[in-house]
Design an enzyme around this catalytic site. Sequence first.
Site, PDB file in Angstrom:
ATOM      1  N   HIS A  13       0.878  -1.199   0.000  1.00  0.00           N
ATOM      2  CA  HIS A  13       0.000   0.000   0.000  1.00  0.00           C
ATOM      3  C   HIS A  13       0.904   1.233   0.000  1.00  0.00           C
ATOM      4  O   HIS A  13       1.517   1.565   1.014  1.00  0.00           O
ATOM      5  CB  HIS A  13      -0.890   0.003   1.251  1.00  0.00           C
ATOM      6  N   HIS A  15       1.530   5.414  -1.624  1.00  0.00           N
ATOM      7  CA  HIS A  15       1.150   6.603  -2.406  1.00  0.00           C
ATOM      8  C   HIS A  15       2.405   7.192  -3.018  1.00  0.00           C
ATOM      9  O   HIS A  15       3.332   7.567  -2.288  1.00  0.00           O
ATOM     10  CB  HIS A  15       0.497   7.653  -1.503  1.00  0.00           C
ATOM     11  N   ARG A  17       2.009   9.621  -5.642  1.00  0.00           N
ATOM     12  CA  ARG A  17       1.612  10.905  -6.255  1.00  0.00           C
ATOM     13  C   ARG A  17       2.063  10.965  -7.717  1.00  0.00           C
ATOM     14  O   ARG A  17       2.237   9.948  -8.361  1.00  0.00           O
ATOM     15  CB  ARG A  17       2.157  12.110  -5.466  1.00  0.00           C
ATOM     16  N   ASN A  41      -5.357   7.450  -5.749  1.00  0.00           N
ATOM     17  CA  ASN A  41      -6.069   8.695  -5.380  1.00  0.00           C
ATOM     18  C   ASN A  41      -5.308   9.953  -5.816  1.00  0.00           C
ATOM     19  O   ASN A  41      -4.991  10.818  -5.024  1.00  0.00           O
ATOM     20  CB  ASN A  41      -6.372   8.736  -3.873  1.00  0.00           C
ATOM     21  N   LYS A  99      -9.487  -0.250  -5.651  1.00  0.00           N
ATOM     22  CA  LYS A  99      -9.493   0.378  -4.335  1.00  0.00           C
ATOM     23  C   LYS A  99     -10.830   1.046  -4.029  1.00  0.00           C
ATOM     24  O   LYS A  99     -11.312   1.854  -4.824  1.00  0.00           O
ATOM     25  CB  LYS A  99      -8.377   1.429  -4.295  1.00  0.00           C
ATOM     26  N   HIS A 136     -10.369   1.017   2.076  1.00  0.00           N
ATOM     27  CA  HIS A 136     -10.139   1.992   3.152  1.00  0.00           C
ATOM     28  C   HIS A 136     -11.323   1.826   4.106  1.00  0.00           C
ATOM     29  O   HIS A 136     -12.417   2.301   3.827  1.00  0.00           O
ATOM     30  CB  HIS A 136     -10.057   3.424   2.600  1.00  0.00           C
ATOM     31  N   HIS A 174      -4.372  -0.863   5.996  1.00  0.00           N
ATOM     32  CA  HIS A 174      -3.960  -0.101   7.178  1.00  0.00           C
ATOM     33  C   HIS A 174      -4.893  -0.328   8.367  1.00  0.00           C
ATOM     34  O   HIS A 174      -5.539   0.614   8.851  1.00  0.00           O
ATOM     35  CB  HIS A 174      -3.779   1.388   6.865  1.00  0.00           C
ATOM     36  N   LEU A 219      -4.736   8.959   8.223  1.00  0.00           N
ATOM     37  CA  LEU A 219      -6.032   8.284   8.304  1.00  0.00           C
ATOM     38  C   LEU A 219      -5.904   6.850   7.814  1.00  0.00           C
ATOM     39  O   LEU A 219      -5.234   6.634   6.798  1.00  0.00           O
ATOM     40  CB  LEU A 219      -7.070   9.033   7.467  1.00  0.00           C
ATOM     41  N   ASP A 247       1.489   2.552   3.546  1.00  0.00           N
ATOM     42  CA  ASP A 247       0.637   3.742   3.406  1.00  0.00           C
ATOM     43  C   ASP A 247       1.490   5.003   3.483  1.00  0.00           C
ATOM     44  O   ASP A 247       1.023   6.052   3.936  1.00  0.00           O
ATOM     45  CB  ASP A 247      -0.477   3.775   4.475  1.00  0.00           C
ATOM     46  N   HIS A 251       3.070  14.424   1.647  1.00  0.00           N
ATOM     47  CA  HIS A 251       2.466  15.742   1.397  1.00  0.00           C
ATOM     48  C   HIS A 251       3.566  16.758   1.677  1.00  0.00           C
ATOM     49  O   HIS A 251       4.291  16.605   2.676  1.00  0.00           O
ATOM     50  CB  HIS A 251       1.315  16.022   2.367  1.00  0.00           C
TER      51      HIS A 251
HETATM   52  O1  DOR Z   1      -3.209   9.297   5.882  1.00  0.00           O
HETATM   53  C1  DOR Z   1      -3.609   9.017   4.759  1.00  0.00           C
HETATM   54  N1  DOR Z   1      -3.101   9.606   3.666  1.00  0.00           N
HETATM   55  N2  DOR Z   1      -4.582   8.114   4.633  1.00  0.00           N
HETATM   56  C2  DOR Z   1      -5.169   7.868   3.462  1.00  0.00           C
HETATM   57  O2  DOR Z   1      -6.055   7.063   3.414  1.00  0.00           O
HETATM   58  C3  DOR Z   1      -4.791   8.638   2.256  1.00  0.00           C
HETATM   59  C4  DOR Z   1      -3.439   9.147   2.363  1.00  0.00           C
HETATM   60  C5  DOR Z   1      -3.107  10.175   1.326  1.00  0.00           C
HETATM   61  O3  DOR Z   1      -3.388   9.967   0.149  1.00  0.00           O
HETATM   62  O4  DOR Z   1      -2.524  11.209   1.691  1.00  0.00           O
HETATM   63 ZN    ZN Z   2      -3.301   5.115   1.786  1.00  0.00          ZN
END
Ligand code: DOR
Ligand code: ZN
Length: 347
Positions: A13, A15, A17, A41, A99, A136, A174, A219, A247, A251
């Site tokens: 899992h 991310h 970007r 996402n 997802k 999720h 998660h 999250l 996860d 950011h």
């Molecule tokens: O903390 C999180 N960040 N939980 C998620 O489910 C999405 C993720 C994100 O894309 O930043």
């Molecule tokens: Zn995630």
Amino acid sequence: MKTLTLRRPDDWHLHLRDGAILQGVIGDTSRHFARAIIMPNLVPPVVTTTDARAYRDRIIAALPNGDRFEPLMTLYLTEHTDPDDVEEGKKSGLITAVKLYPAGATTNSHGGVRDLDKAMPVLERMAKIGLPLCVHGEVTTPDVDIFDREAVFIETVLDPLRKRLPELKITMEHVTTADGIDYIKSSKGNLAGSITTHHLIINRNAILVGGIRPHYYCLPVAKRENHRLALRAAAISGDARFFLGTDSAPHVDPLKECACGCAGIYTSVNTMSCLAHVFEEENALDKLEAFTSLNGPVWYGLKPNEETITLEKRDEPANFPPKRETGAGPITVFDPMFPLHWQVVEK
Ligand code: DOR
Ligand code: ZN
């Protein structure tokens, strides 16, 4: 010096970007991991097989020279997802999972699913062709307390869905609660759970005690200590239904350090060091390979990696950069709040 050699791990899992962030972070994963399930996402999300193919190409193009890394692509489930497109994605070998983001549950989830009934035709097709659903697992109804959203999701969404469609293979991603762990353990099959690095290390105090600490906010949000201990017990148990999904969710700092900060913790840089520390603390270093490198591939019907990585426990703690600088700005690296003596031997 203590050393530990494992099959090369995978991240189930992740991310990554897009654009400058993708370019800046991809090397932190490809340095240690052979494969990762890539979250869809983006803005706009990865909804069709065509979107996923283009995103995969951008990931491959961003890889540091010489790194071998396989992105395992997912589709973002919507109420309009076309079952034929999903089937084609699976048949072509491009799509590893779909997802489910309940609409409003987390970052870029507003295009997710409001009414699961509307997604039933896709879910039925997935059950038929053996394509897993990554979930999720949080309800989004405002009257449910944020710390209870996972437990309520299990009761009101996940369990009914599994009864309705027992052939559908579901990854509860998660997992953050003892309720989630118990539910997975009590299931008779077709259900597994991924666990993040940070949820094995922090409880909710990390976010709230002594000031608000946005870099520990994600999250599902970290829960009470008893839940963290349940996650640890599951991760070190060797039970094949539990595996690593970091996860890791980058950011840039201005979007975390503000009045309404984004959810997400960036752990790709030091995940293997953190996990070796945790497993050693639990006297379970012999179970680390199952968690990072064996259980996930079995669940997703893939072979474990043939290559290995070696970790060394050094006297001097590792000096990880506090931030990953990217073309889009700095991203704070997860601070486990203890020194990290285990380090991957870089080739
Ligand atoms: O903390 C999180 N960040 N939980 C998620 O489910 C999405 C993720 C994100 O894309 O930043
Ligand atoms: Zn995630």
